[in-house]
Design a protein around this motif. Structure first.
Motif, mmCIF file in Angstrom:
data_model
loop_
_atom_site.group_PDB
_atom_site.id
_atom_site.type_symbol
_atom_site.label_atom_id
_atom_site.label_comp_id
_atom_site.label_asym_id
_atom_site.label_seq_id
_atom_site.Cartn_x
_atom_site.Cartn_y
_atom_site.Cartn_z
ATOM 1 N N THR A 256 0.876 -1.367 -0.028
ATOM 2 C CA THR A 256 -0.044 -0.087 0.062
ATOM 3 C C THR A 256 0.835 1.306 0.101
ATOM 4 O O THR A 256 2.017 1.331 0.672
ATOM 5 C CB THR A 256 -0.950 0.001 1.209
ATOM 6 N N GLU A 257 0.333 2.131 -0.616
ATOM 7 C CA GLU A 257 1.202 3.561 -0.729
ATOM 8 C C GLU A 257 0.071 4.793 -0.881
ATOM 9 O O GLU A 257 -0.521 4.828 -1.891
ATOM 10 C CB GLU A 257 2.391 3.550 -1.673
ATOM 11 N N PRO A 258 -0.265 5.758 0.101
ATOM 12 C CA PRO A 258 0.365 5.659 1.275
ATOM 13 C C PRO A 258 -0.209 4.372 2.213
ATOM 14 O O PRO A 258 -1.377 3.818 2.056
ATOM 15 C CB PRO A 258 0.078 7.066 1.720
ATOM 16 N N GLY A 289 -4.276 1.097 3.715
ATOM 17 C CA GLY A 289 -3.496 1.918 2.818
ATOM 18 C C GLY A 289 -4.357 2.028 1.335
ATOM 19 O O GLY A 289 -5.311 1.276 1.089
ATOM 20 N N MET A 290 -3.587 2.883 0.680
ATOM 21 C CA MET A 290 -3.949 2.926 -0.796
ATOM 22 C C MET A 290 -3.216 1.730 -1.811
ATOM 23 O O MET A 290 -2.070 1.546 -1.519
ATOM 24 C CB MET A 290 -4.043 3.866 -1.461
ATOM 25 N N VAL A 291 -4.093 0.870 -2.311
ATOM 26 C CA VAL A 291 -3.222 -0.171 -3.057
ATOM 27 C C VAL A 291 -2.256 0.443 -3.797
ATOM 28 O O VAL A 291 -2.459 1.129 -4.917
ATOM 29 C CB VAL A 291 -4.356 -1.198 -3.949
ATOM 30 N N HIS A 292 -0.953 -0.382 -3.854
ATOM 31 C CA HIS A 292 0.272 0.046 -4.281
ATOM 32 C C HIS A 292 0.280 -0.115 -5.947
ATOM 33 O O HIS A 292 -0.302 -1.263 -6.516
ATOM 34 C CB HIS A 292 1.538 -0.583 -4.113
ATOM 35 N N PRO A 293 0.275 0.917 -6.775
ATOM 36 C CA PRO A 293 0.086 0.671 -8.321
ATOM 37 C C PRO A 293 0.943 -0.587 -8.800
ATOM 38 O O PRO A 293 0.414 -1.378 -9.610
ATOM 39 C CB PRO A 293 0.813 1.722 -8.907
ATOM 40 N N ALA A 310 -6.984 -0.923 0.750
ATOM 41 C CA ALA A 310 -7.099 -2.164 1.400
ATOM 42 C C ALA A 310 -6.990 -2.132 2.651
ATOM 43 O O ALA A 310 -6.280 -1.029 3.253
ATOM 44 C CB ALA A 310 -6.004 -3.073 0.754
ATOM 45 N N PHE A 311 -7.337 -2.958 3.821
ATOM 46 C CA PHE A 311 -6.951 -2.982 4.968
ATOM 47 C C PHE A 311 -6.929 -4.384 5.588
ATOM 48 O O PHE A 311 -7.672 -5.525 4.909
ATOM 49 C CB PHE A 311 -8.214 -2.146 5.773
ATOM 50 N N GLY A 312 -6.262 -4.598 6.757
ATOM 51 C CA GLY A 312 -6.408 -5.869 7.375
ATOM 52 C C GLY A 312 -6.448 -6.024 8.710
ATOM 53 O O GLY A 312 -5.494 -4.921 9.676
#
Ligand code: DAH
Length: 346
Positions: A256-258, A289-293, A310-312
């Motif tokens: 994730t980013e960020p 976070g935001m799913v990494h590209p 996504a979150f966990g």
């Protein structure tokens, strides 16, 4: 004499008894040494010789009938006595306790229920996974320490030196299901993935080698960090109560980013500070976070068109906070005294 015998035969066939005392009187009256039948056998001596055959047969029949009747009455009495003494069929049954759901199942169901109200559906993936889905496609660098033998249970490893995407292992997090879903479905994707995960940890009050997570994934056009925050706020207030506050702290995850971690205000002290929140007023409950590209591209999803969050979270952690359980091992020991405390509607 013959008439007497016939009368007794009739009399005996009509007798019934209601108690063991009545049965004993029957025995004394007819079958004992001083009873009526015995008297008749004594009197038999005086029967004229020409009648002896007929009277003798009848007398034997009488004795046989009396003995059979006695046994019959006795067995009838026993079964009614058994019922009245030990086996009262109307007596309440032994108390048996209804089972209760395991707290982990209760909390998992509650999490699923909360997210299903905002459109998330459940998907599942395998517990035995490969490196590709657990690490490589989630943007873990080849030398990332999570791949290390100390964290991951390997089932088969191609090379003892380096990891390879084909290595077979027990999944260390449910993030692997993100990859499986993104590989087979086109956005929009809005799922949660509950499941069991495995890490090579020493078992203690705070760590276990088996635990449970729920992962969330939402991919569509224009999904923003604000959507993530709103979704998590909804979850936190549904799970821990309307007055619950949330805060997001910057963090790092390769996929994730960020990235961020979500804290909720401590329910126990209301944010003032206590032992449970280590006097901070806040409790960490999940990573997000935001799913990494790179992750989107690894699954052939166009990262210029789509974004996602996504979150966990660990189910044990949420259950510990909800029920104030301070030892993780209790969840795995199946002690009825512990489990019995979780009788709920879920
Ligand atoms: N997989 C992470 C773990 O096991 C939890 C996690 C963090 C999942 C951030 C996510 C995320 O989807 O975005 O610790």
């Amino acid at each position: 004499m013959l008439k007497k015998v016939n009368d007794l035969l009739q009399e005996i066939s009509n007798i019934s008894v209601k108690s063991s005392e009545e049965l004993e009187s029957f025995r004394l009256k007819y079958l004992s040494k001083k009873g009526l039948i015995s008297d008749l056998f004594d009197a038999f001596r005086n029967v004229p010789a020409e009648d002896k055959k007929e009277v003798g047969q009848k007398l034997n029949l009488l004795k046989q009938n009396a003995v059979e009747k006695y046994n019959f009455l006795k067995s009838g009495l026993l079964s009614t006595e058994e019922i009245s003494e030990g086996n009262d069929l109307t007596r309440p049954a032994f108390p048996f306790s209804n089972g209760s759901r395991h707290p982990i199942s209760i909390v998992r169901n509650e999490i699923i229920d909360i997210f299903s109200r905002i459109g998330f559906t459940v998907a599942e993936g395998p517990e035995i996974e490969d490196d590709d889905h657990v690490f490589t496609k989630l943007n873990f660098a080849p030398e990332h320490p999570a791949r290390d033998m100390q964290d991951t249970f390997y089932i088969s490893r191609i090379s003892s030196e380096d990891s390879s995407p084909e290595d077979i292992l027990l999944r260390t997090h449910t993030s692997s299901v993100q990859i499986r879903v993104m590989q087979r479905e086109k956005p929009p994707i809005r799922n949660i993935f509950p499941g069991r995960v495995f890490r090579n940890e020493a078992i203690s009050a705070r760590a276990h080698c088996i635990f449970h997570q729920v992962e969330g994934l939402y991919i569509d056009e224009n999904v923003s960090f604000a959507d993530l925050k709103q979704t998590l706020r909804f979850f936190a207030t549904e799970m821990f109560g309307k007055e619950t506050e949330i805060r997001l702290r910057p963090s790092y995850f390769p996929f994730t980013e960020p990235s961020a971690e979500l804290d909720v205000s401590c329910k126990i002290c209301g944010g003032k500070g206590c032992n449970v929140c280590k006097h901070t007023g806040w409790l960490e409950i999940l990573g997000c976070g935001m799913v990494h590209p790179n992750v989107l591209e690894a699954c052939n999803i166009d990262s210029n068109k789509y974004t996602g969050f996504a979150f966990g979270m660990g189910i044990e952690r949420i259950a510990m906070l909800k029920y104030q359980v301070n030892d993780l091992r209790l969840y795995f020991e199946n002690d009825i005294r512990f489990l019995d405390q979780f009788k709920t509607a879920f």
